[in-house]
Design an enzyme around this catalytic site. Sequence first.
Site, PDB file in Angstrom:
ATOM      1  N   HIS A   1      14.990  18.001 -55.136  1.00 40.94           N
ATOM      2  CA  HIS A   1      15.974  18.072 -54.036  1.00 40.94           C
ATOM      3  C   HIS A   1      16.488  19.498 -53.886  1.00 40.94           C
ATOM      4  CE1 HIS A   1      19.415  15.839 -51.787  1.00 40.94           C
ATOM      5  NE2 HIS A   1      19.132  16.996 -51.221  1.00 40.94           N
TER       6      HIS A   1
ATOM      7  N   HIS B   1      17.111  22.764 -50.968  1.00 40.95           N
ATOM      8  CA  HIS B   1      17.122  23.250 -49.578  1.00 40.95           C
ATOM      9  C   HIS B   1      16.698  24.717 -49.589  1.00 40.95           C
ATOM     10  CE1 HIS B   1      19.203  19.697 -47.908  1.00 40.95           C
ATOM     11  NE2 HIS B   1      19.750  19.634 -49.118  1.00 40.95           N
ATOM     12  N   LEU B   2      15.562  24.989 -48.950  1.00 39.17           N
ATOM     13  CA  LEU B   2      15.052  26.365 -48.963  1.00 39.17           C
ATOM     14  C   LEU B   2      15.400  27.130 -47.690  1.00 39.17           C
ATOM     15  CD1 LEU B   2      11.595  25.880 -50.711  1.00 39.17           C
ATOM     16  CD2 LEU B   2      13.751  26.663 -51.694  1.00 39.17           C
TER      17      LEU B   2
ATOM     18  N   ASP C   1      17.544  13.776 -44.992  1.00 46.23           N
ATOM     19  CA  ASP C   1      18.633  14.342 -45.791  1.00 46.23           C
ATOM     20  C   ASP C   1      19.448  15.358 -44.995  1.00 46.23           C
ATOM     21  OD1 ASP C   1      20.252  14.970 -47.955  1.00 46.23           O
ATOM     22  OD2 ASP C   1      19.007  16.690 -48.473  1.00 46.23           O
TER      23      ASP C   1
ATOM     24  N   HIS D   1      19.998  10.148 -48.010  1.00 45.47           N
ATOM     25  CA  HIS D   1      21.360  10.611 -48.296  1.00 45.47           C
ATOM     26  C   HIS D   1      22.273   9.497 -47.798  1.00 45.47           C
ATOM     27  CE1 HIS D   1      24.724  13.754 -47.557  1.00 45.47           C
ATOM     28  NE2 HIS D   1      25.181  12.632 -47.073  1.00 45.47           N
TER      29      HIS D   1
ATOM     30  N   ASP E   1      20.115  19.396 -55.662  1.00 44.48           N
ATOM     31  CA  ASP E   1      20.605  19.533 -54.283  1.00 44.48           C
ATOM     32  C   ASP E   1      20.988  20.998 -54.015  1.00 44.48           C
ATOM     33  OD1 ASP E   1      21.382  19.052 -51.697  1.00 44.48           O
ATOM     34  OD2 ASP E   1      23.207  17.953 -52.220  1.00 44.48           O
TER      35      ASP E   1
ATOM     36  N   HIS F   1      24.202  28.935 -49.295  1.00 45.27           N
ATOM     37  CA  HIS F   1      24.903  29.394 -48.091  1.00 45.27           C
ATOM     38  C   HIS F   1      25.308  30.839 -48.286  1.00 45.27           C
ATOM     39  CE1 HIS F   1      25.101  25.548 -46.115  1.00 45.27           C
ATOM     40  NE2 HIS F   1      25.542  24.972 -47.222  1.00 45.27           N
TER      41      HIS F   1
END
Lengths: 428, 323, 186
Positions: free
Chosen positions: A63, A65-66, A155, A182, A308, A312
Amino acid sequence: MERIILIRGGRVVDPSQGVDDTVDLLLAEGKVARLAQGIDAPEGAEVVDAAGSIVTPGLMDVHVHLREPGGEHKETIASGARAAAAGGFTTICAMPNTDPVIDSPATVGFVAAAGREAGAARVYPLGALSIGQEGERLTEIGELVEAGAVGITDDGNPVMDSGLMRLALDYAQAFEIPVADHCEDLGLSHGGVMNEGVVSARLGLKGKPNASEDVHTVRDLLLAELTGGRIHLQHVSTWYGVQAIRRAKARGVRVTAEATPHHLLLTEDAVDGYRTDAKMNPPLRTNRDVEAVQEGFLDGTLDVLATDHAPHHYDEKEQAFDDAPFGIVGLETALGLVHTHFVRTGKLELSTLVERMSRAPAEAFGLPGGTLEPGAPADVTVFDPQEEWVVDPTEFLSLSRNTPFTGERLTGRPQVTIVGGRVVWRRG
Amino acid sequence: MSPTAPSLGKDLVGLEDLSPEQIRTILDTAEPFKEISERRIKKVPVLRGKTIVNLFMEPSTRTRISFEFAEKRLSADTVNIATSGSSVQKGETLVDTARNLEAMKIDMVVIRHWASGAAAFLAQRIPSNVINAGDGSHEHPTQALLDFLTIRDHLGRIEGLNVCVVGDILHSRVARSNIFGLLKLGAQVGVCGPRTLLPSEIESLGVKVFQRVEEAIAWADVLNVLRLQLERMKGGYVPSLREYNRVYGISTRRLQEASGDRLILHPGPMNRGVEIDSDVADGPHSVILKQVTNGVAVRMAVLYLLAGGAPERAEAAKQGEVA
Amino acid sequence: MSDAQRVTIMDQAAVDRALDRMAREIVERNGGTEGLALLGIQRRGKELAERIQAEIQEAEGASVPTGSLDITLYRDDLATVGPRPIVGESRLPLSGIDDHAVVIVDDVLYTGRTTRAAMDEILDWGRPSRIHLCVLVDRGGREVPIQPDVVGRKVEVLGNQRVDVLVPELDGRLAVELVTPAQEVS
């Protein structure tokens, strides 16, 4: 060309074979060749001295986020794959909620190709469950799988339409992939920015009640039971969710579920002072929930550790709490956190941790690896269980620094990460 | 040589952060400031040469005007910045706005913002004094302080009183500041409103919850009646304003049914006929206009006390800005 | 403080005599009690003004309007950062001060800055026909060009010494004391 690598003198922990012993590990032609005591280094072999270290099947994070395409200021596929390697991960699964959404064979192919090019951790894309993640029509799941997707998920956007979720669980079975979800009922959580409870009452922030997650978790379990499909429940954060999953597993429902380091370790108190690095979705909850998530993680109800990882840019988090985005980075702290707080404290066997971070995720998503059996991919993680270090986000290889664990003193740190028989990262 | 007041620190972000002694200091300091507004020349030179920015990022008339009177009566130079952009349509970030203001060499910022925590966010990042004029649903400390001053003026004390806040507690910064401050001053605090407008776990703040307004009235020495924002009806929290008035409205009939007198406060602006009936608002127990007068005195007191500052905290904020 | 040396330079009788004389001087300078108003500076000036008012009442049978003045908000040292002095009450005489001969009553006249602040505050309140300055002790050391009209006692004081006026309402007795800091004794 992949070289021959001999990892010598380490404590090899491979729950897939029931191995926990000081043995040497020989890698050749991109595969595991031998696992034995006193292996002589073949000519030209690169020798990794692992004395005092732990050697495990390559760790996996299903899990992540790229952010690429569309959010390259936060993370790229390459930077994320390098950050993963630095965190001891040899394999990561990329979430499809990018811009554009990964909902076509072409975009799935793009992520997979960019992952290979990065030459760090392996990157397996998940495809979107619905076109544009809009929750209306299924994507061409068969084609996505053919292009390299290892699962489907919306997700970031929970699948609110139960009918669509049923279709996905039915349809995906033909391709032997899980549907990841999710769990969040937006009608109950709309506008919420943290857990609904004592702290939100005090801070005047809108809360997301446990029920907003639980209602959805139970629905997904019922639909998995109805369809016989495979459901993978992401980042479980509530006590009731853990119970519901435990009961469903006992009934034989095909469910796998994630525990994240932050839901294992932090409560809503971390939000106090409006700390945006503690703003995540699902939110940090109460002690009762943390205890249940820990219990579920220890007993295997939550069989997969996943981060996860949600990078940011610093100025996006440098805002009023309501305005800051959800999520924290996790790839480079996960192993140290879980090792420090669960293995070092004696709550969890090291082999169980390795299981939760290698074989279990491999099985959940049908990924190659997760074992050091001869013939398996030569994906290996070597870490020093004694090294003490302090989390310093400025040292991250991730492009983002948003972590609530800054300054945390941890014990246990990755040393060498080997993917396909090639050292892709080594602590400098 | 002269006796000095205990420091409030650099900022006034909320009453949750203050000690009972600090709250009493503000109330006591407000007393002599009441008289200044009665003078022929309603001005003292205490903040001469200080520049104060009133940064209102959410519409507000009363609070801004009250602060402006307070600032002008203390001879400060004031600049008003009003933007009513929502979080989605705003341009510059809060931190950029703040740093731009700092670059113009200001002394204090009075901030009203739609987001809870915005005042604390600003206070941690700029060396100027920051005064919270209402942040989201979090705190509105000067409003609560003027409520306390008004209660003290009329009942002579706060300790031991039963004060009930009635209405939309969930979205109310006035409610939170009242709860934090009144409990510190030794009052018992109640809240009353539709369950949809009470935060979960509100009891954890140490308040008594009344489901029915009649029970709240019977219990209370003071009723602080909150404005019902019309958006709450659109949001579905209450079915209709008429029903709200029938179930939770403060009416003369309801007040008469309970024995004894009680003080009626309202932070304004009022929705007559919704949360409060006109004959109550204009009646003998209403101190709503006294609150407005006291608002200027309380804000003068806060400005005066904060001008003393806390040099070490200002320095820390400056360091934080550089880092 | 406990090690400081305190010497009484005016006892109760001496202060009473001085106040009596000052009251007479005020009335004399004004040509009667008509249009007179007393303003005592917080703190202790207020109590002295009330005593002078009583003396005038006794001698002349007239009640002179008396008020109090807190000059904190007019101080010239507030621009500096530091703890804020507690603000006391200012109370105008009921008659107001417009067209009155206002007598500022203070305990000790030193730098003159307090008097400057008091005059600024009085002029914000209204327009007196004139302003007199009446002090119990003039210890010298002026930093601004201000001189008293009526003085109880002039004393020569070293820079590090302090003159304390004590009043029964706040200190339990009526006296003037000279305080020498501890390290200067011996």
